[in-house]
Design a protein around this motif. Structure first.
Motif, PDB file in Angstrom:
ATOM      1  N   ARG A   1      39.453   8.810 -37.175  1.00 41.12           N
ATOM      2  CA  ARG A   1      39.512   7.369 -36.866  1.00 41.12           C
ATOM      3  C   ARG A   1      40.974   6.892 -36.909  1.00 41.12           C
ATOM      4  N   PRO A   2      41.668   6.892 -35.758  1.00 33.35           N
ATOM      5  CA  PRO A   2      43.102   6.600 -35.752  1.00 33.35           C
ATOM      6  C   PRO A   2      43.482   5.165 -35.421  1.00 33.35           C
ATOM      7  N   ASP A   3      42.529   4.222 -35.417  1.00 39.80           N
ATOM      8  CA  ASP A   3      42.806   2.866 -34.936  1.00 39.80           C
ATOM      9  C   ASP A   3      44.064   2.255 -35.533  1.00 39.80           C
ATOM     10  N   ALA A   4      44.260   2.411 -36.839  1.00 40.76           N
ATOM     11  CA  ALA A   4      45.386   1.762 -37.513  1.00 40.76           C
ATOM     12  C   ALA A   4      46.725   2.248 -36.977  1.00 40.76           C
ATOM     13  N   LEU A   5      46.761   3.448 -36.416  1.00 41.31           N
ATOM     14  CA  LEU A   5      48.002   4.003 -35.876  1.00 41.31           C
ATOM     15  C   LEU A   5      48.221   3.643 -34.418  1.00 41.31           C
ATOM     16  N   PHE A   6      47.233   3.078 -33.771  1.00 43.72           N
ATOM     17  CA  PHE A   6      47.329   2.771 -32.347  1.00 43.72           C
ATOM     18  C   PHE A   6      47.815   1.346 -32.087  1.00 43.72           C
ATOM     19  N   TYR A   7      47.901   0.521 -33.122  1.00 45.85           N
ATOM     20  CA  TYR A   7      48.301  -0.877 -32.970  1.00 45.85           C
ATOM     21  C   TYR A   7      49.598  -1.135 -33.734  1.00 45.85           C
ATOM     22  N   PRO A   8      50.754  -1.018 -33.066  1.00 51.25           N
ATOM     23  CA  PRO A   8      52.033  -1.143 -33.771  1.00 51.25           C
ATOM     24  C   PRO A   8      52.425  -2.573 -34.137  1.00 51.25           C
ATOM     25  N   ASP A   9      51.528  -3.529 -33.955  1.00 50.71           N
ATOM     26  CA  ASP A   9      51.807  -4.889 -34.431  1.00 50.71           C
ATOM     27  C   ASP A   9      51.202  -5.139 -35.806  1.00 50.71           C
ATOM     28  N   ARG A  10      50.515  -4.155 -36.364  1.00 53.38           N
ATOM     29  CA  ARG A  10      49.875  -4.352 -37.663  1.00 53.38           C
ATOM     30  C   ARG A  10      50.874  -4.160 -38.794  1.00 53.38           C
ATOM     31  N   ALA A  11      50.653  -4.886 -39.874  1.00 53.86           N
ATOM     32  CA  ALA A  11      51.642  -4.979 -40.941  1.00 53.86           C
ATOM     33  C   ALA A  11      51.989  -3.636 -41.560  1.00 53.86           C
TER      34      ALA A  11
ATOM     35  N   ARG B   1      44.126  16.229 -35.283  1.00 52.88           N
ATOM     36  CA  ARG B   1      42.842  16.374 -34.600  1.00 52.88           C
ATOM     37  C   ARG B   1      42.336  17.801 -34.707  1.00 52.88           C
ATOM     38  N   PHE B   2      43.220  18.774 -34.504  1.00 50.50           N
ATOM     39  CA  PHE B   2      42.800  20.165 -34.645  1.00 50.50           C
ATOM     40  C   PHE B   2      42.386  20.468 -36.082  1.00 50.50           C
ATOM     41  N   ALA B   3      43.061  19.844 -37.071  1.00 46.26           N
ATOM     42  CA  ALA B   3      42.672  20.031 -38.470  1.00 46.26           C
ATOM     43  C   ALA B   3      41.273  19.477 -38.721  1.00 46.26           C
TER      44      ALA B   3
ATOM     45  N   ALA C   1      33.899  14.451 -33.670  1.00 46.15           N
ATOM     46  CA  ALA C   1      34.204  13.278 -32.848  1.00 46.15           C
ATOM     47  C   ALA C   1      35.432  12.537 -33.365  1.00 46.15           C
ATOM     48  N   SER C   2      36.002  11.750 -32.455  1.00 51.64           N
ATOM     49  CA  SER C   2      36.948  10.704 -32.832  1.00 51.64           C
ATOM     50  C   SER C   2      36.244   9.367 -32.635  1.00 51.64           C
TER      51      SER C   2
ATOM     52  N   ASP D   1      40.785  19.923 -27.977  1.00 54.32           N
ATOM     53  CA  ASP D   1      40.187  20.144 -29.304  1.00 54.32           C
ATOM     54  C   ASP D   1      38.679  19.932 -29.329  1.00 54.32           C
ATOM     55  N   GLY D   2      38.097  19.375 -28.257  1.00 54.08           N
ATOM     56  CA  GLY D   2      36.649  19.266 -28.157  1.00 54.08           C
ATOM     57  C   GLY D   2      36.014  18.123 -28.906  1.00 54.08           C
TER      58      GLY D   2
END
Length: 476
Positions: A199-209, A240-242, A250-251, A303-304
């Motif tokens: 779950r990478p959401d926090a890393l996809f939004y560079p306006d977050r604190a 992701r591979f890890a 899933a992601s 990575d599937g």
């Protein structure tokens, strides 16, 4: 003399007698099937530690924003229901768990007609053996009974996991997670039963604190220098591979919009560089997040990991509640969502690639027949996810089948996928979905649109086979 509280065997089945009889036959075939729980938010450490659930307030009220939001809507403060304030000057959280439980019980009527009521009834009666309906008068009696029951070894999380007949459960994990709890479970033979989700959401939004803190953590977890955009992509690939190596299937992506337009590498680098210095504006952040959904699809070819997308929720809508208590306090509110145009860049690039798989969820049911069913009914890579969140309800499930089946059929859907933070509600949610599908299929049998044997086969697939197929590891 008080009547012993029990649940009707035909609950949530059709009211029409003929249809109900057929639904009973179908439901009897699927009720015992194992549970496939691939979209949950259970704490993996609790499973590793075989945690106990404490008392009734700790199990049912404090962690459940479905339940608390109803009480808050009637005037209670989240702090009165045990939520801790992150503001030193804010109201103190109620620590008397018996009082919190009383507040819930004396407001039992608020849940009439809601899916929360169905889940709670199933949990209290079927799982924990409560025979008295919650009320102001019975609150203390039920509290004492449940506290005693929850202390028993057979009501810790792992024995209940077995009792619920959960075949596989997916947790939700940040990219920076070391996955140590998953490794510990795998060493005990649970590696195929409890798997992580990326779950990478926090890393996809560079306006977050806290975005830059997340980037530093990503670099530490991956061992890759994340000083530029190329390093960022490489670190995500490594993690992701890890996850895939740890059993991940899933992601998971919970964006506000379904936008997937890619950026030129120079534009992505410009936004990334700017964000390393300070939070960027919302326009750049939205464009970067859309680009990262496109890049996520590209990475999944290697990575599937199945790509789950569930846009259309304005997170932390109440600024005051977010400032006081943080996220996940019941103030995430659905918005109107557009998929057809937004997904075209991603599906144009990857939608016909046999290595790509995507499951689409929504809380905007107006798009079921207009956009999502046609997309799932055309692209071999796309499956339509089960009714999710606010639509995980009898009415929502019934409307979902009516709105999607004629276009997408049954076999372009994911089958039932629960979405819960409340472990004890998992069997209740699956039971309700199975009853609603039994009723829908019974209608088709009564109308001579399906044979009974076809309806039973379809019900088995929706309950068990399709969720396993939707999240299956790719074949070589």
């Amino acid at each position: 003399m008080a009547t012993t509280w029990s649940l009707h065997a035909d609950r949530a089945l059709p009211a029409e007698p003929g249809q109900r009889g057929v639904a009973r036959e179908i439901y009897a075939q699927i009720a015992p099937l194992p549970l496939v729980s691939m979209h949950g938010h259970i704490d993996v450490e609790h499973i590793r530690d075989n945690a106990a659930f404490g008392d009734p307030a700790e199990l049912f009220v404090i962690p459940d924003h479905y339940l608390r939001r109803m009480l808050v809507s009637q005037g209670y403060g989240n702090h009165e229901l045990g939520a801790a304030s992150r503001d030193a000057g804010g109201p103190a959280a109620e620590t008397d768990h018996r009082l919190i439980w009383r507040r819930f019980c004396e407001n039992w009527k608020l849940f009439r007609g809601t899916p929360t009521r169905y889940w709670l009834e199933h949990e209290l009666v079927e799982i924990f053996g409560v025979t008295t309906e919650p009320s102001a008068e019975t609150a203390d009696e039920i509290f004492d009974q449940l506290t005693e029951t929850l202390a028993l070894p057979e009501f810790h999380i792992r024995p209940l996991f077995d009792r619920f007949n959960i075949e596989i459960l997916s947790t939700t994990d940040a990219p920076q997670s070391d996955l140590a709890a998953h490794a510990a479970l795998a060493a005990e033979g649970w590696g195929e039963r409890v798997v992580p989700t990326f779950r990478p959401d926090a890393l996809f939004y560079p306006d977050r604190a806290h975005w830059r803190d997340g980037i530093r953590s990503l670099a530490e977890a991956s061992g890759i220098d994340v000083g530029d955009y190329a390093g960022f992509l490489e670190a995500l690939r490594q993690r992701r591979f890890a996850f895939a190596a740890a059993g991940g299937r899933a992601s998971d992506h919970g964006h506000l919009l379904a936008e997937t337009a890619p950026l030129e590498a120079a534009d992505a680098q410009r936004i990334f560089d700017a964000a390393l210095r300070a939070p960027v504006d919302a326009t750049d952040a939205t464009a970067f997040a859309a680009n990262m959904l496109f890049e996520t699809a590209r990475m999944s070819l290697d990575d599937g990991l199945v790509m789950q997308l569930h846009p259309g929720v304005q997170r932390d809508y109440s600024h005051a509640e977010f400032e006081r208590f943080g996220s996940d306090q019941g103030f995430d509110i659905p918005t109107q969502t557009e998929f057809t145009r937004a997904l075209r860049p991603l599906l144009g690039a990857f939608g016909h690639d046999p290595r790509f798989r995507m499951i689409l969820f929504t809380v905007d049911e107006t798009v079921f027949s207009r956009e999502l069913a046609p997309l799932a009914g055309a692209f071999p890579s796309v499956r339509l996810g089960a009714p999710w969140w606010f639509l995980d309800s009898p009415g929502g499930m019934a409307r979902f089948r009516e709105l999607t089946t004629e276009t997408a059929g049954f076999y372009n859907t994911s089958g039932f996928v629960d979405d819960t933070r409340a472990f004890a509600s998992i069997p209740a949610r699956h039971d309700l979905a199975r009853r609603m599908d039994a009723g829908f299929l019974a209608k088709l049998v009564i109308e001579h649109r399906l044979g009974l044997d076809e309806a039973i086969e379809t019900a088995i697939d929706l309950s068990y086979t399709l969720p396993l197929q939707s999240y299956a590891r790719p074949t070589a």
